[in-house]
Design a protein around this motif. Sequence first.
Motif, mmCIF file in Angstrom:
data_model
loop_
_atom_site.group_PDB
_atom_site.id
_atom_site.type_symbol
_atom_site.label_atom_id
_atom_site.label_comp_id
_atom_site.label_asym_id
_atom_site.label_seq_id
_atom_site.Cartn_x
_atom_site.Cartn_y
_atom_site.Cartn_z
ATOM 1 N N ASN A 1 0.809 -1.221 0.000
ATOM 2 C CA ASN A 1 0.000 0.000 0.000
ATOM 3 C C ASN A 1 0.843 1.271 0.000
ATOM 4 O O ASN A 1 2.072 1.223 0.016
ATOM 5 C CB ASN A 1 -0.970 -0.032 1.186
ATOM 6 N N VAL A 2 0.132 2.390 -0.034
ATOM 7 C CA VAL A 2 0.792 3.698 -0.108
ATOM 8 C C VAL A 2 1.703 3.918 1.103
ATOM 9 O O VAL A 2 2.809 4.437 0.973
ATOM 10 C CB VAL A 2 -0.257 4.836 -0.202
ATOM 11 N N GLY A 3 1.223 3.490 2.285
ATOM 12 C CA GLY A 3 2.041 3.632 3.493
ATOM 13 C C GLY A 3 3.355 2.874 3.367
ATOM 14 O O GLY A 3 4.412 3.342 3.814
ATOM 15 N N ASN A 4 3.318 1.699 2.726
ATOM 16 C CA ASN A 4 4.545 0.915 2.510
ATOM 17 C C ASN A 4 5.504 1.662 1.604
ATOM 18 O O ASN A 4 6.714 1.682 1.820
ATOM 19 C CB ASN A 4 4.231 -0.432 1.841
ATOM 20 N N LYS B 1 5.739 4.865 1.271
ATOM 21 C CA LYS B 1 6.331 5.947 2.045
ATOM 22 C C LYS B 1 7.481 5.419 2.908
ATOM 23 O O LYS B 1 8.535 6.032 3.004
ATOM 24 C CB LYS B 1 5.273 6.578 2.965
ATOM 25 N N HIS B 2 7.249 4.271 3.513
ATOM 26 C CA HIS B 2 8.255 3.726 4.415
ATOM 27 C C HIS B 2 9.535 3.343 3.678
ATOM 28 O O HIS B 2 10.640 3.676 4.101
ATOM 29 C CB HIS B 2 7.688 2.517 5.158
ATOM 30 N N ILE B 3 9.374 2.660 2.559
ATOM 31 C CA ILE B 3 10.575 2.240 1.825
ATOM 32 C C ILE B 3 11.306 3.456 1.264
ATOM 33 O O ILE B 3 12.534 3.529 1.295
ATOM 34 C CB ILE B 3 10.208 1.228 0.721
ATOM 35 N N GLU C 1 11.325 6.462 2.525
ATOM 36 C CA GLU C 1 11.993 7.119 3.653
ATOM 37 C C GLU C 1 13.274 6.376 4.040
ATOM 38 O O GLU C 1 14.326 6.974 4.244
ATOM 39 C CB GLU C 1 11.073 7.105 4.883
#
Lengths: 352, 811
Positions: free
Chosen positions: A234-237, A239-241, A243
Amino acid sequence: MLEQKILGIKTEALEKIRSVKDDAGLFEFEKMYLGRKSEFTGILKGLKDLSPEDRKKIGELANAVKREISEASEAKRRELKNAGFDLESERIDVTIPGKTNGYGHLHILSIVQREIEDIFTAMGFEIADGPEVEREFYNFDALNVAKDHPARDMQDTFWLKPEIQNPKSKTQNKSEHILLRTHTSPVQVRYMEKNKPPFRIIVPGRAFRNEATDATHEHTLHQFEALVVGDSVNVGNFKHIAETFFTKFFGKKLEIRLRPSYFPFVEPGFEFDISCTVCGGRGCPSCKHIGWLEVGGAGMVNQNVFVSAGYKRNAYQGFAWGFGLERLAMMKYKIDDIRLIESGDLRFIRQF
Amino acid sequence: MKYSYNWLTELSGTKLSPEKLRNLLMLRSFEVEGLEKTGQGLEGVVIGKILEIAKHPNADKLQLTKVDVGNAVLDIVCGAKNIEVGQKVPVAMVGAKLPNGIEIKAAEIRGEKSSGMLCAKDELGLGEDHAGIFILDKDAKIGMALAKFLELDDVILDIDILPNRAHDCLGYVGVAYEITAIENRGFDYDYSGLKLPKVKSKKLKVEVADKELCPRYIGAVMENIEVKESPQWMQAKLSASGIRPINNIVDATNFVMLELGQPMHAFDFEKVSGMKSKIPNYKSQINPKSQIQTCNIIVRRAKEGEEIKLLDDEVKKLDKDNLVIANNKEVLAIAGVMGGLNSGVNPETQTIILESASFNAVSVRKTRVGLGLKTDASDRFEKDIDPNLAEKAMVRAVEIIEHIAGGKLEGIADIYPKKVKPWKIKLDLEYANKLLGENIPFKRSIQILKSLGMDISGKDGKLTVGIPTYRVDIKTQEDLIEEIGRIFGYENIKSQPMVAPLVPAKVNKERFFERNVKNTLAGLGFDEVYNYSFYGQKDANDCALGEIKHLELANPMNPGQQLMRVSLIPNILKNVRDNLRNFKSFNIFESGRVYWPDGEILPEERKMVVMAVVLEHDKSAETFFAAKGAASDLSDKLGIKNVYFDNFDAAPSDSLLGLWHPGRSAEIKVEGMDGKIGYIGEINPLILPLFKINRRVAMVELDLEKSMEAADVELKFEAIRKYPTVLRDISILVGREITVGGIIKNIKKSGAGLVVGVELFDVFCKEEKNSFAFHIELGAIDHTLESSEIDAVMAKIISGLEKELGAEIRK
């Protein structure tokens, strides 16, 4: 009795050696204490006449003393020898430059590409490759960029002549052009045709845009693409990668900002920014006082792309993102003219 | 597109400052590329009313005026002729600094006091007009700041509308809708309520011959028009949005285009009907019975070779792929792109035909690209416009023209065979949250969609969403999820680690090998260059590659970048030439692809590595041997065993041959492998001057894949010798044709396993012979050699050299 004699010789010898001044003196010393005719040798020779108990006891002592005297004599020999050596006369100017064998320099893009590859492979990403001369199908159609769609205008394309006739073409039109890929994204579909999720890949490679070159534009660029597909990516993933990657790459904690954007091969699509690597987001000349630096495009893979690659619609979800190596290198090393990168100028290349 | 902040706030009701609005639009909708304040330099310019005008006693061309500026009456000397008592004019007060740089000071002009200046348009930066003082509207309020009155105190936002939103957001209403949605409010204006009045025109007949390319065409006839300058408020809005005001009719169509995103066009009715045609024998279209003058509009494809003179005076030749608007006789406009000069509105026009239509986006795009045109209209049409928008736009345009040009609607013709109705998309809000990675409450998501004008039904997150027809871009569930995500705010989506199987990445062997090559070469002192993938025909010719079939670009940047390289060498030669300006000697390499047009569909791309050596001095092929040494080091490090250098077997098929010095080049081969892995040699000295290189240049060219194949052998430990070896020297004279490689091979062969190594240590030439001296190292694996064994081996070696190579042993 004998014991005391031995210890007496030792004391005498060690006393005497201190006053030896030259090689002749040392010769005399050795003759007196270690020579065949010396008193000490005489004692050693006489050991055989003692009782076994005494022989062992005295023998050990005598040998230890002999070793001690020999060592003292050797030490004196070195001392005499070193004293005769004029080290000062050999003094050199240590500030004269050293003689080097020389080494070569990897190109800045190779350096940046490796840094990126190493971070991603450490996170379990596979490196995928594809052709630089590409079929129109993979570069556009399979990526949901329809023929005559204005989105094709967004990327000025180098076309090759002539048009090829391809009866196997998946587009309605059997005649298809070949082109210089305008991005590394065609590799997404090529990879997915041969692999099933879950997977995570990166695609570093050369891409081409038919646009005039100036200090910030180059028609030959090097892109970096990442594609992660699974059941619930998902979008949150993303963002995490992103970052994690940029924090590692720039060596400081960075934040990611997503802004709405449009690329036909993703939906939703983003433009992504990182917090300014110079000021950390407070605003400075490097980020034009915005606090953010624009880095690249990204988004959730459009289901039409999955379908082009032969997956069932809505069976998977994933994200894709891409950015330019040149831009990253320029940001990291503060290079102000992109044309230097492919100039072959050693004055530039040797700086990295 | 440029958007006026004032106009946007008027439509959206936002209270946000321009800066805040920009930031919010950036995060939720579109990139805002610029923010520019207008009305700069008009501080201190107010509206004044002329109370008196008198002759200047000392100057014929000057006049004395008394002007009321609200809080005072000023004496101002003025030279313009167009002023009259009672007029409202712009007054630059003492202290004002005008956009053209003039600073207003209290002055005495020919003995008369003047405290201020009456201004012409050019002095205010409002145009080039210097014909006279800028006369303002009668209702202008005395004392009001001019910038405010002209609505020039504005901020222009340069918004980069994404191509998938061009159909609604290249109009103010679309962006205003975005703003209200972002602010979580409803949109106040009911544009969907704009319906065409049901008055059929008696004068206009519209025929759409190609309904595929023109899904809808609305024409409206308006009579009793007075063409003049449009009101100031409209001019201000147009100027702020980057459109030059022309006259009230053209301005009205442009205004509606800006407001709604629907391009429109106005024709002069009489010109279209043919009444004013200058062509003799042209039968005018007067209906003899009713005496009503009628007009025909035909939307059709152009005939091959048909011509049109455009508004900008340019004549374009058309073909059958171009959709045009025509009357019975000639082409009036290129549909969706530009109108013709002959049918346009001019100051004499009294009756107009307004066009509000919908054209096929691909067709408009092809036409405008083909004709090399790009207009505000084509920008919008080529991105697909909702045919229902044409109706709203027409209603607005009629309304506005009636208001500002005194016209009256005669009637309408609307051809709209296939009505576009709102469509429905099923949306699962759980999927939306799963894709976005955030638990957005269903209520919030529904609210967002409603604020964007969507019609929602369904429950428990399983929705059916009705899409308003102006949102042409929304076709799938994911499109709706994007709307939810962006209005919710991507910054509100938390970053979260991915859950995935913890497996090591598959190693890309080729990349790994390439990395190894690059590292080794850098270690050997080679600097890495990157070059373009193309070069020109001249470069190919210069490198003796001209005869080779290259892959060719159809649209290169320039002829020097037209051919896809089949060799890295031409561009590396340019690197050598350029770097010789700064360096005396250097080693460079490139690793990159070459493109051979012999694949099935795509060319064959081969990965090559080329190393180049340039030395300051070269007396006896030092450059060549430096390159050869580096090649040997490289192959050794890569684990390529048994490399040997072989003279070219000059097969004519080998097209790259001309590049190399025929006497100083070799193929690089590996024992036990078919074919070569590359070339080594000096570049042909006949080529170098073409690149202005006055040194010898040696290069090594390796095929990366073949090298990788050659390096793919398992390393095996070889026992370290336990028994000593002995050295014997031998010096021989041989014919010129005998090579060192051949001699060493011969020595090894004769030595039958006892030769550990052969080293050349002396060379000189003597007449027709060469003299070589070698150290030969001899030894056995399992014992120390007896001197009789050594003598026997040496005898064998000597006899081999004598018999097989005709060598003469020097004592």
